[in-house]
Design a protein around this motif. Sequence first.
Motif, PDB file in Angstrom:
ATOM      1  N   LYS A 122      -3.176 -16.616  -3.118  1.00 52.75           N
ATOM      2  CA  LYS A 122      -4.514 -16.205  -3.531  1.00 52.75           C
ATOM      3  C   LYS A 122      -5.585 -17.306  -3.535  1.00 52.75           C
ATOM      4  O   LYS A 122      -6.778 -17.013  -3.469  1.00 52.75           O
ATOM      5  CB  LYS A 122      -4.421 -15.562  -4.909  1.00 52.75           C
ATOM      6  CG  LYS A 122      -3.811 -14.174  -4.871  1.00 52.75           C
ATOM      7  CD  LYS A 122      -4.904 -13.169  -4.696  1.00 52.75           C
ATOM      8  CE  LYS A 122      -4.395 -11.811  -4.342  1.00 52.75           C
ATOM      9  NZ  LYS A 122      -5.498 -10.854  -4.219  1.00 52.75           N
TER      10      LYS A 122
ATOM     11  N   ASN B 135      -2.421 -13.622 -10.210  1.00 50.39           N
ATOM     12  CA  ASN B 135      -2.563 -14.649  -9.178  1.00 50.39           C
ATOM     13  C   ASN B 135      -4.010 -14.912  -8.764  1.00 50.39           C
ATOM     14  O   ASN B 135      -4.406 -16.067  -8.592  1.00 50.39           O
ATOM     15  CB  ASN B 135      -1.762 -14.248  -7.937  1.00 50.39           C
ATOM     16  CG  ASN B 135      -0.282 -14.237  -8.209  1.00 50.39           C
ATOM     17  OD1 ASN B 135       0.223 -15.086  -8.945  1.00 50.39           O
ATOM     18  ND2 ASN B 135       0.433 -13.282  -7.638  1.00 50.39           N
TER      19      ASN B 135
ATOM     20  N   ALA C 101       0.641  -4.440  -0.463  1.00 55.87           N
ATOM     21  CA  ALA C 101      -0.757  -4.188  -0.820  1.00 55.87           C
ATOM     22  C   ALA C 101      -0.932  -3.783  -2.275  1.00 55.87           C
ATOM     23  O   ALA C 101      -0.159  -3.011  -2.827  1.00 55.87           O
ATOM     24  CB  ALA C 101      -1.328  -3.093   0.077  1.00 55.87           C
ATOM     25  N   GLY C 102      -1.992  -4.371  -2.840  1.00 58.08           N
ATOM     26  CA  GLY C 102      -2.522  -3.901  -4.106  1.00 58.08           C
ATOM     27  C   GLY C 102      -3.747  -3.077  -3.748  1.00 58.08           C
ATOM     28  O   GLY C 102      -3.665  -1.878  -3.481  1.00 58.08           O
ATOM     29  N   VAL C 103      -4.912  -3.746  -3.648  1.00 53.29           N
ATOM     30  CA  VAL C 103      -6.124  -3.046  -3.195  1.00 53.29           C
ATOM     31  C   VAL C 103      -6.218  -3.027  -1.663  1.00 53.29           C
ATOM     32  O   VAL C 103      -7.076  -2.362  -1.101  1.00 53.29           O
ATOM     33  CB  VAL C 103      -7.396  -3.698  -3.783  1.00 53.29           C
ATOM     34  CG1 VAL C 103      -7.393  -3.591  -5.299  1.00 53.29           C
ATOM     35  CG2 VAL C 103      -7.548  -5.150  -3.330  1.00 53.29           C
ATOM     36  N   GLY C 104      -5.389  -3.828  -0.985  1.00 53.74           N
ATOM     37  CA  GLY C 104      -5.346  -3.808   0.474  1.00 53.74           C
ATOM     38  C   GLY C 104      -6.175  -4.887   1.167  1.00 53.74           C
ATOM     39  O   GLY C 104      -6.243  -4.918   2.397  1.00 53.74           O
ATOM     40  N   SER C 105      -6.780  -5.799   0.391  1.00 56.93           N
ATOM     41  CA  SER C 105      -7.598  -6.847   1.033  1.00 56.93           C
ATOM     42  C   SER C 105      -6.733  -7.771   1.896  1.00 56.93           C
ATOM     43  O   SER C 105      -7.096  -8.127   3.017  1.00 56.93           O
ATOM     44  CB  SER C 105      -8.316  -7.691  -0.025  1.00 56.93           C
ATOM     45  OG  SER C 105      -9.258  -6.905  -0.715  1.00 56.93           O
ATOM     46  N   PHE C 106      -5.582  -8.154   1.355  1.00 56.45           N
ATOM     47  CA  PHE C 106      -4.673  -9.029   2.100  1.00 56.45           C
ATOM     48  C   PHE C 106      -4.192  -8.343   3.384  1.00 56.45           C
ATOM     49  O   PHE C 106      -4.272  -8.905   4.486  1.00 56.45           O
ATOM     50  CB  PHE C 106      -3.493  -9.408   1.186  1.00 56.45           C
ATOM     51  CG  PHE C 106      -2.337 -10.033   1.896  1.00 56.45           C
ATOM     52  CD1 PHE C 106      -2.474 -11.255   2.533  1.00 56.45           C
ATOM     53  CD2 PHE C 106      -1.092  -9.401   1.934  1.00 56.45           C
ATOM     54  CE1 PHE C 106      -1.389 -11.832   3.207  1.00 56.45           C
ATOM     55  CE2 PHE C 106      -0.015  -9.963   2.590  1.00 56.45           C
ATOM     56  CZ  PHE C 106      -0.171 -11.183   3.232  1.00 56.45           C
TER      57      PHE C 106
ATOM     58  N   GLY D 268       1.165  -7.928  -9.006  1.00 53.25           N
ATOM     59  CA  GLY D 268       0.088  -8.217  -8.057  1.00 53.25           C
ATOM     60  C   GLY D 268      -0.315  -7.002  -7.230  1.00 53.25           C
ATOM     61  O   GLY D 268      -1.388  -6.973  -6.633  1.00 53.25           O
ATOM     62  N   LEU D 269       0.556  -5.999  -7.198  1.00 55.84           N
ATOM     63  CA  LEU D 269       0.279  -4.810  -6.390  1.00 55.84           C
ATOM     64  C   LEU D 269      -0.120  -3.628  -7.266  1.00 55.84           C
ATOM     65  O   LEU D 269      -0.286  -2.511  -6.778  1.00 55.84           O
ATOM     66  CB  LEU D 269       1.522  -4.424  -5.563  1.00 55.84           C
ATOM     67  CG  LEU D 269       2.240  -5.544  -4.807  1.00 55.84           C
ATOM     68  CD1 LEU D 269       3.357  -4.954  -3.954  1.00 55.84           C
ATOM     69  CD2 LEU D 269       1.283  -6.341  -3.941  1.00 55.84           C
TER      70      LEU D 269
ATOM     71  N   THR E 124       4.347 -13.586  -0.679  1.00 54.13           N
ATOM     72  CA  THR E 124       2.992 -13.938  -1.109  1.00 54.13           C
ATOM     73  C   THR E 124       2.946 -14.717  -2.424  1.00 54.13           C
ATOM     74  O   THR E 124       1.897 -15.221  -2.801  1.00 54.13           O
ATOM     75  CB  THR E 124       2.132 -12.664  -1.238  1.00 54.13           C
ATOM     76  OG1 THR E 124       2.891 -11.693  -1.969  1.00 54.13           O
ATOM     77  CG2 THR E 124       1.751 -12.110   0.123  1.00 54.13           C
ATOM     78  N   GLU E 125       4.081 -14.776  -3.112  1.00 52.13           N
ATOM     79  CA  GLU E 125       4.129 -15.560  -4.357  1.00 52.13           C
ATOM     80  C   GLU E 125       5.545 -16.052  -4.607  1.00 52.13           C
ATOM     81  O   GLU E 125       6.513 -15.477  -4.108  1.00 52.13           O
ATOM     82  CB  GLU E 125       3.680 -14.711  -5.558  1.00 52.13           C
ATOM     83  CG  GLU E 125       4.649 -13.585  -5.840  1.00 52.13           C
ATOM     84  CD  GLU E 125       4.342 -12.725  -7.056  1.00 52.13           C
ATOM     85  OE1 GLU E 125       3.461 -13.063  -7.849  1.00 52.13           O
ATOM     86  OE2 GLU E 125       5.035 -11.699  -7.203  1.00 52.13           O
TER      87      GLU E 125
HETATM   88  C1  LIG Z   1       1.542 -11.954  -4.904  1.00 52.53           C
HETATM   89  C2  LIG Z   1       0.608 -10.930  -4.371  1.00 52.53           C
HETATM   90  N1  LIG Z   1       0.910 -10.329  -3.229  1.00 52.53           N
HETATM   91  C3  LIG Z   1       0.096  -9.394  -2.694  1.00 52.53           C
HETATM   92  C4  LIG Z   1      -1.080  -9.027  -3.327  1.00 52.53           C
HETATM   93  C5  LIG Z   1      -1.903  -7.919  -2.727  1.00 52.53           C
HETATM   94  O1  LIG Z   1      -3.167  -8.271  -2.336  1.00 52.53           O
HETATM   95  P1  LIG Z   1      -4.309  -7.166  -2.260  1.00 52.53           P
HETATM   96  O2  LIG Z   1      -4.671  -6.792  -3.675  1.00 52.53           O
HETATM   97  O3  LIG Z   1      -5.394  -7.823  -1.529  1.00 52.53           O
HETATM   98  O4  LIG Z   1      -3.750  -5.991  -1.557  1.00 52.53           O
HETATM   99  C6  LIG Z   1      -1.434  -9.658  -4.520  1.00 52.53           C
HETATM  100  C7  LIG Z   1      -2.689  -9.338  -5.215  1.00 52.53           C
HETATM  101  O5  LIG Z   1      -2.980  -9.784  -6.292  1.00 52.53           O
HETATM  102  C8  LIG Z   1      -0.569 -10.636  -5.068  1.00 52.53           C
HETATM  103  O6  LIG Z   1      -0.838 -11.264  -6.216  1.00 52.53           O
END
Ligand SMILES: Cc1ncc(COP(=O)(O)O)c(C=O)c1O
Length: 379
Positions: free
Chosen positions: A80, A108, A218-223, A275-276, A363-364
């Motif tokens: 992040k 994150n 994906a959480g909000v899908g920005s990544f 995070g999702l 991602t973490e």
């Molecule tokens: C570890 C981790 N992976 C993936 C994501 C998903 O990212 P996004 O919210 O942009 O979809 C997050 C979002 O906080 C995250 O913390």
Amino acid sequence: MKIKNKKDSSFYINNPDNTFVDNTTTSILDKCDDTKAFHSSLPGYKPTPLVHLPNLSKKYNVGNIYIKDESFRFGLNAFKGLGASYAIYQILKKKSQIETFCTATDGNHGRAVAWSAKFFNKKAVVFVPKGTTNQRIKAIEKEGAIVEQVDGNYDKTCVYAKEVSEKNGWELVQDTAWENYEEIPAYIMGGYLTLFQEMEDSLHLIPNPKIDLVFLQAGVGSFAGTGIRYYLERYGINRPKIIIVEPTEADAILASFKKGKITTSLGNSKTIMAGLNCGTPSLGAWDLLKNGSDVSIKIDDKYSREAIRELYFSNGSDAKIISGESGASGLAGFVAIMTEQECKPIKEELNINETTNILFISTEGATDIDMFNRIISEE
Ligand SMILES: Cc1ncc(COP(=O)(O)O)c(C=O)c1O
């Protein structure tokens, strides 16, 4: 063969048209051509490791499995920092007088905003939803931010952060976009581009990538939206196939696919994948997800636990990877596809076989070490 999607199914097979919609997000992303140069100038910058796991691929009878390990990103234990730092850099170019940055976060992103604000000698105020663990709160405070817990879920916390920011003259650095709030989330997405660009000497070769499938959680899908933008622009229709993975109880993107437009998940927001754990897709990501991803799937927490253990208790000589609940969820989606009878149509649609090369992004790392220790001790 075209598969008919069912209303109550745990996945959606998309038929993307692989085009870009002309909107605020894509026009800002077009301008983000300096992100890698910007990140390279930050202290502690190093491309994160890309790990090849030959024994894991043998276990699932696929070609090659690679995993990019974002636990090594800027000492923040998650990817992040790429987004928050780049967005704050862009904001300060225009409004250098800003003193305080604010955000809502499951963990994150808030830590990343706090770290970035500190780097630019600014203050940060971070709001977290109910249920955010002490570990995650402490990690944000350690970066010098004021943290306050809100009595509500992630979506409600975003609204609260927006209102308080407006009242106090703070700058909101939110990683999700809504109507009339698109520019900053687009710069955050622009920051994530570095992660994909770092693989240009290894997997992301020209003219063809060395991978067939990419799993993006994906959480909000920005990544995921950034990943799609990257692959679509670099490879057009020769891009790798993209699978979006979400928790069952926070399936905002799957629900939106089924409705054909942005909608809020009807899930109960109970998931270990903090995070999702988001209720509504980002306005800035939706068109990219709709036009450039192939499968959307929701998974049970049990697959996240299984994937964490799969990476930690590595197979044979494969490297050990420490991945958190959201970090391991891309692999978790793959494990669900390979084991659930219901997911057989996905396997066929994606043509997963012994030559398929797959990329996951952890991602973490273990962002909640107590939870991580519990998961690895429960075989
Ligand atoms: C570890 C981790 N992976 C993936 C994501 C998903 O990212 P996004 O919210 O942009 O979809 C997050 C979002 O906080 C995250 O913390």
